[in-house]
Design an enzyme around this catalytic site. Structure first.
Site, PDB file in Angstrom:
ATOM      1  N   ALA A   7      -3.430  -4.929  -7.924  1.00  0.00           N
ATOM      2  CA  ALA A   7      -4.871  -4.948  -7.118  1.00  0.00           C
ATOM      3  C   ALA A   7      -4.629  -5.110  -5.568  1.00  0.00           C
ATOM      4  CB  ALA A   7      -5.555  -6.023  -7.703  1.00  0.00           C
ATOM      5  N   CYS A   8      -5.513  -4.384  -4.858  1.00  0.00           N
ATOM      6  CA  CYS A   8      -5.444  -4.796  -3.337  1.00  0.00           C
ATOM      7  C   CYS A   8      -6.967  -4.729  -2.871  1.00  0.00           C
ATOM      8  CB  CYS A   8      -4.737  -3.777  -2.540  1.00  0.00           C
ATOM      9  SG  CYS A   8      -5.481  -2.217  -2.921  1.00  0.00           S
ATOM     10  N   GLY A   9      -7.380  -4.999  -1.860  1.00  0.00           N
ATOM     11  CA  GLY A   9      -8.584  -4.727  -1.421  1.00  0.00           C
ATOM     12  C   GLY A   9      -9.268  -3.411  -1.592  1.00  0.00           C
ATOM     13  N   ILE A  40      -9.338  -5.964  -6.013  1.00  0.00           N
ATOM     14  CA  ILE A  40      -9.338  -7.300  -6.362  1.00  0.00           C
ATOM     15  C   ILE A  40     -10.470  -7.783  -7.019  1.00  0.00           C
ATOM     16  CG2 ILE A  40      -9.341  -9.821  -5.321  1.00  0.00           C
ATOM     17  CD1 ILE A  40      -6.505  -8.766  -5.146  1.00  0.00           C
ATOM     18  N   THR A  56      -1.764  -7.460  -3.811  1.00  0.00           N
ATOM     19  CA  THR A  56      -1.164  -7.333  -2.617  1.00  0.00           C
ATOM     20  C   THR A  56      -1.821  -8.354  -1.638  1.00  0.00           C
ATOM     21  OG1 THR A  56      -2.451  -5.561  -2.098  1.00  0.00           O
ATOM     22  CG2 THR A  56      -0.028  -5.214  -2.666  1.00  0.00           C
TER      23      THR A  56
END
Length: 92
Positions: A7-9, A40, A56
């Site tokens: 997951a990231c933004g 996220i 991240t």
């Protein structure tokens, strides 16, 4: 087969880099994985479907599964430590 959520933004740039590195790591170590990417903000609704979460971005919430901060795959700093943590969880 182990299921991993990266997951990231925005679920595009940094999560793609990290997901590719995780797939390569698992392939080299003979671990079958299903690696998926998300934002996220989607973690809470998808965490119960996976064995490991790699982000991240920093998260402090408990999702009921192990969470590893995977910025090393983007920065290049402490990659070996991060890979070792991932392998410990997946092999455990």
């Amino acid at each position: 087969m182990k299921r991993i959520l990266v997951a990231c933004g925005g679920a595009v740039a940094t999560s793609t880099v990290a997901a590719d590195r995780v797939r390569d790591l698992c392939k080299k170590n003979g671990i079958q994985v299903d690696v998926q990417q998300c934002r996220i903000s989607e973690l809470a609704s998808r965490a119960d479907q996976v064995d490991l979460i790699i982000t991240t971005a920093k998260v402090s919430r408990d999702y009921g599964v192990p969470v590893i901060h995977g910025i090393a795959f983007v920065s290049g700093i402490n990659i070996e430590q991060t890979e070792a943590k991932i392998l410990d969880i997946l092999k455990g």
